[in-house]
Design a protein around this motif. Sequence first.
Motif, PDB file in Angstrom:
ATOM      1  N   LYS A 268     -29.743   0.054-118.557  1.00 35.01           N
ATOM      2  CA  LYS A 268     -28.999   0.265-119.794  1.00 35.01           C
ATOM      3  C   LYS A 268     -29.771   1.092-120.815  1.00 35.01           C
ATOM      4  O   LYS A 268     -29.192   1.621-121.746  1.00 35.01           O
ATOM      5  N   ASN A 269     -31.105   1.216-120.641  1.00 32.03           N
ATOM      6  CA  ASN A 269     -31.929   2.039-121.528  1.00 32.03           C
ATOM      7  C   ASN A 269     -32.038   3.478-121.030  1.00 32.03           C
ATOM      8  O   ASN A 269     -32.807   4.257-121.572  1.00 32.03           O
ATOM      9  N   GLU A 270     -31.298   3.793-119.956  1.00 28.88           N
ATOM     10  CA  GLU A 270     -31.319   5.105-119.315  1.00 28.88           C
ATOM     11  C   GLU A 270     -32.640   5.390-118.592  1.00 28.88           C
ATOM     12  O   GLU A 270     -32.933   6.542-118.269  1.00 28.88           O
ATOM     13  N   ASP A 271     -33.459   4.352-118.359  1.00 28.56           N
ATOM     14  CA  ASP A 271     -34.640   4.498-117.516  1.00 28.56           C
ATOM     15  C   ASP A 271     -34.169   4.444-116.073  1.00 28.56           C
ATOM     16  O   ASP A 271     -33.213   3.738-115.749  1.00 28.56           O
ATOM     17  N   SER A 272     -34.846   5.197-115.209  1.00 27.26           N
ATOM     18  CA  SER A 272     -34.392   5.222-113.824  1.00 27.26           C
ATOM     19  C   SER A 272     -35.560   5.319-112.858  1.00 27.26           C
ATOM     20  O   SER A 272     -36.680   5.669-113.235  1.00 27.26           O
TER      21      SER A 272
ATOM     22  N   PHE B 231     -27.294  -2.584-113.865  1.00 35.54           N
ATOM     23  CA  PHE B 231     -27.789  -1.298-113.370  1.00 35.54           C
ATOM     24  C   PHE B 231     -26.652  -0.465-112.798  1.00 35.54           C
ATOM     25  O   PHE B 231     -25.627  -0.985-112.402  1.00 35.54           O
ATOM     26  N   ASP B 232     -26.911   0.836-112.729  1.00 33.24           N
ATOM     27  CA  ASP B 232     -25.999   1.761-112.065  1.00 33.24           C
ATOM     28  C   ASP B 232     -26.763   2.400-110.919  1.00 33.24           C
ATOM     29  O   ASP B 232     -27.891   2.872-111.108  1.00 33.24           O
ATOM     30  N   LEU B 233     -26.174   2.398-109.718  1.00 30.86           N
ATOM     31  CA  LEU B 233     -26.791   3.022-108.560  1.00 30.86           C
ATOM     32  C   LEU B 233     -25.944   4.202-108.135  1.00 30.86           C
ATOM     33  O   LEU B 233     -24.757   4.049-107.841  1.00 30.86           O
ATOM     34  N   SER B 234     -26.553   5.388-108.118  1.00 29.29           N
ATOM     35  CA  SER B 234     -25.855   6.571-107.619  1.00 29.29           C
ATOM     36  C   SER B 234     -26.608   7.078-106.399  1.00 29.29           C
ATOM     37  O   SER B 234     -27.832   7.136-106.391  1.00 29.29           O
ATOM     38  N   MET B 235     -25.842   7.403-105.365  1.00 33.64           N
ATOM     39  CA  MET B 235     -26.422   7.803-104.092  1.00 33.64           C
ATOM     40  C   MET B 235     -26.313   9.311-103.884  1.00 33.64           C
ATOM     41  O   MET B 235     -25.329   9.930-104.286  1.00 33.64           O
ATOM     42  N   ASP B 236     -27.341   9.865-103.231  1.00 34.21           N
ATOM     43  CA  ASP B 236     -27.344  11.260-102.802  1.00 34.21           C
ATOM     44  C   ASP B 236     -28.061  11.297-101.461  1.00 34.21           C
ATOM     45  O   ASP B 236     -29.291  11.318-101.409  1.00 34.21           O
ATOM     46  N   GLY B 237     -27.285  11.224-100.388  1.00 37.38           N
ATOM     47  CA  GLY B 237     -27.881  11.158 -99.056  1.00 37.38           C
ATOM     48  C   GLY B 237     -28.615   9.849 -98.859  1.00 37.38           C
ATOM     49  O   GLY B 237     -28.047   8.773 -99.049  1.00 37.38           O
ATOM     50  N   ASN B 238     -29.891   9.934 -98.513  1.00 34.94           N
ATOM     51  CA  ASN B 238     -30.706   8.729 -98.288  1.00 34.94           C
ATOM     52  C   ASN B 238     -31.452   8.284 -99.534  1.00 34.94           C
ATOM     53  O   ASN B 238     -32.307   7.403 -99.465  1.00 34.94           O
ATOM     54  N   GLU B 239     -31.152   8.895-100.682  1.00 38.00           N
ATOM     55  CA  GLU B 239     -31.803   8.534-101.933  1.00 38.00           C
ATOM     56  C   GLU B 239     -30.801   7.906-102.891  1.00 38.00           C
ATOM     57  O   GLU B 239     -29.672   8.360-103.012  1.00 38.00           O
ATOM     58  N   GLY B 240     -31.263   6.872-103.573  1.00 37.46           N
ATOM     59  CA  GLY B 240     -30.444   6.232-104.594  1.00 37.46           C
ATOM     60  C   GLY B 240     -31.185   6.227-105.912  1.00 37.46           C
ATOM     61  O   GLY B 240     -32.373   5.907-105.957  1.00 37.46           O
ATOM     62  N   THR B 241     -30.507   6.609-106.984  1.00 36.10           N
ATOM     63  CA  THR B 241     -31.102   6.573-108.317  1.00 36.10           C
ATOM     64  C   THR B 241     -30.569   5.347-109.039  1.00 36.10           C
ATOM     65  O   THR B 241     -29.359   5.211-109.228  1.00 36.10           O
TER      66      THR B 241
END
Length: 62
Positions: free
Chosen positions: A42-46, A28-38
């Motif tokens: 690998k299927n680009e589902d998030s 998985f890839d985790l990207s943060m924006d403030g208090n939210e993480g996306t």
Amino acid sequence: MVTKGARTIAEYAIRSFLNREGFVMECFDLSMDGNEGTLTDKNEDSMVLVYNAEERSVQVKE
């Protein structure tokens, strides 16, 4: 340890949550924006995870 290198308390809490839930972070890839993480797979589902500082909890954003 998946929490190593966390830049914020929110990121630390979300990574700890994912670890407890059994997520294999290499997948998985985790990207943060403030208090939210996306979290993206690998299927680009998030999904979006939100850290609530008052409750000290992490929840999936609907």
